[in-house]
Design a protein around this motif. Structure first.
Motif, PDB file in Angstrom:
ATOM      1  N   ALA A 100       0.833  -1.207   0.000  1.00  0.00           N
ATOM      2  CA  ALA A 100       0.000   0.000   0.000  1.00  0.00           C
ATOM      3  C   ALA A 100       0.868   1.258   0.000  1.00  0.00           C
ATOM      4  CB  ALA A 100      -0.945  -0.001   1.195  1.00  0.00           C
ATOM      5  N   ALA A 101       1.924   1.256   0.788  1.00  0.00           N
ATOM      6  CA  ALA A 101       2.831   2.407   0.824  1.00  0.00           C
ATOM      7  C   ALA A 101       3.534   2.590  -0.518  1.00  0.00           C
ATOM      8  CB  ALA A 101       3.854   2.230   1.949  1.00  0.00           C
ATOM      9  N   ALA A 102       3.919   1.494  -1.152  1.00  0.00           N
ATOM     10  CA  ALA A 102       4.572   1.582  -2.458  1.00  0.00           C
ATOM     11  C   ALA A 102       3.652   2.214  -3.488  1.00  0.00           C
ATOM     12  CB  ALA A 102       5.023   0.198  -2.924  1.00  0.00           C
ATOM     13  N   MET A 103       2.386   1.809  -3.492  1.00  0.00           N
ATOM     14  CA  MET A 103       1.441   2.346  -4.479  1.00  0.00           C
ATOM     15  C   MET A 103       1.066   3.795  -4.185  1.00  0.00           C
ATOM     16  SD  MET A 103       1.574  -0.005  -6.552  1.00  0.00           S
ATOM     17  CE  MET A 103       0.529   0.796  -7.754  1.00  0.00           C
ATOM     18  N   ALA A 104       1.169   4.222  -2.930  1.00  0.00           N
ATOM     19  CA  ALA A 104       0.876   5.607  -2.564  1.00  0.00           C
ATOM     20  C   ALA A 104       2.075   6.525  -2.792  1.00  0.00           C
ATOM     21  CB  ALA A 104       0.437   5.678  -1.099  1.00  0.00           C
ATOM     22  N   SER A 105       3.247   5.937  -2.987  1.00  0.00           N
ATOM     23  CA  SER A 105       4.470   6.717  -3.186  1.00  0.00           C
ATOM     24  C   SER A 105       4.469   7.390  -4.555  1.00  0.00           C
ATOM     25  CB  SER A 105       5.687   5.787  -3.081  1.00  0.00           C
ATOM     26  OG  SER A 105       5.767   4.952  -4.232  1.00  0.00           O
ATOM     27  N   PRO A 106       5.360   8.357  -4.773  1.00  0.00           N
ATOM     28  CA  PRO A 106       5.470   8.958  -6.110  1.00  0.00           C
ATOM     29  C   PRO A 106       5.748   7.925  -7.208  1.00  0.00           C
ATOM     30  CG  PRO A 106       6.650  10.291  -4.512  1.00  0.00           C
ATOM     31  CD  PRO A 106       6.222   9.031  -3.803  1.00  0.00           C
ATOM     32  N   GLU A 107       6.552   6.904  -6.882  1.00  0.00           N
ATOM     33  CA  GLU A 107       6.842   5.848  -7.855  1.00  0.00           C
ATOM     34  C   GLU A 107       5.575   5.063  -8.179  1.00  0.00           C
ATOM     35  OE1 GLU A 107      10.602   6.656  -5.506  1.00  0.00           O
ATOM     36  OE2 GLU A 107       8.491   6.378  -5.002  1.00  0.00           O
ATOM     37  N   GLY A 108       4.789   4.745  -7.160  1.00  0.00           N
ATOM     38  CA  GLY A 108       3.537   4.018  -7.371  1.00  0.00           C
ATOM     39  C   GLY A 108       2.529   4.835  -8.154  1.00  0.00           C
TER      40      GLY A 108
END
Length: 100
Positions: free
Chosen positions: A68-76
């Motif tokens: 979830a954090a990865a998808m909410a990140s700028p990269e995600g």
């Protein structure tokens, strides 16, 4: 372990999908923070009938919170924003905890 599975129905232009997917989208996806591993195929075989999917992407994260954090990140956000640029058939995203 938390797994992500992305199923891509057939695109209108398979060659354009593959070119963009390999040169733009996968490099973006490989930058997802916290991702442990990823793999994909553009050779989906459904046996004696046509496959409903053109491509499959799999990724492993240690847990759902990291995903979830990865998808909410700028990269995600960049990964998600890029999908309409090549996946004219759309994409089905599934994620789940793996049990053994």
């Amino acid at each position: 372990m938390h797994k992500v599975l992305v199923l891509y129905p057939p695109p209108t232009d398979p060659a354009a999908f593959e070119e963009h997917y390999r040169t733009v989208h996968l490099p973006l996806a490989r930058k997802l923070p916290g991702m442990l591993a990823c793999r994909f195929t553009l050779s989906v075989d459904a046996g004696d009938r046509p496959s409903p999917y053109f491509a499959i992407f799999e990724a492993d994260f240690p847990d759902e919170e990291t995903y979830a954090a990865a998808m909410a990140s700028p990269e995600g956000q960049a990964v998600g924003a890029d999908v309409p640029n090549y996946a004219t058939g759309g994409a089905v995203v599934l994620h789940y905890d793996v049990e053994s």
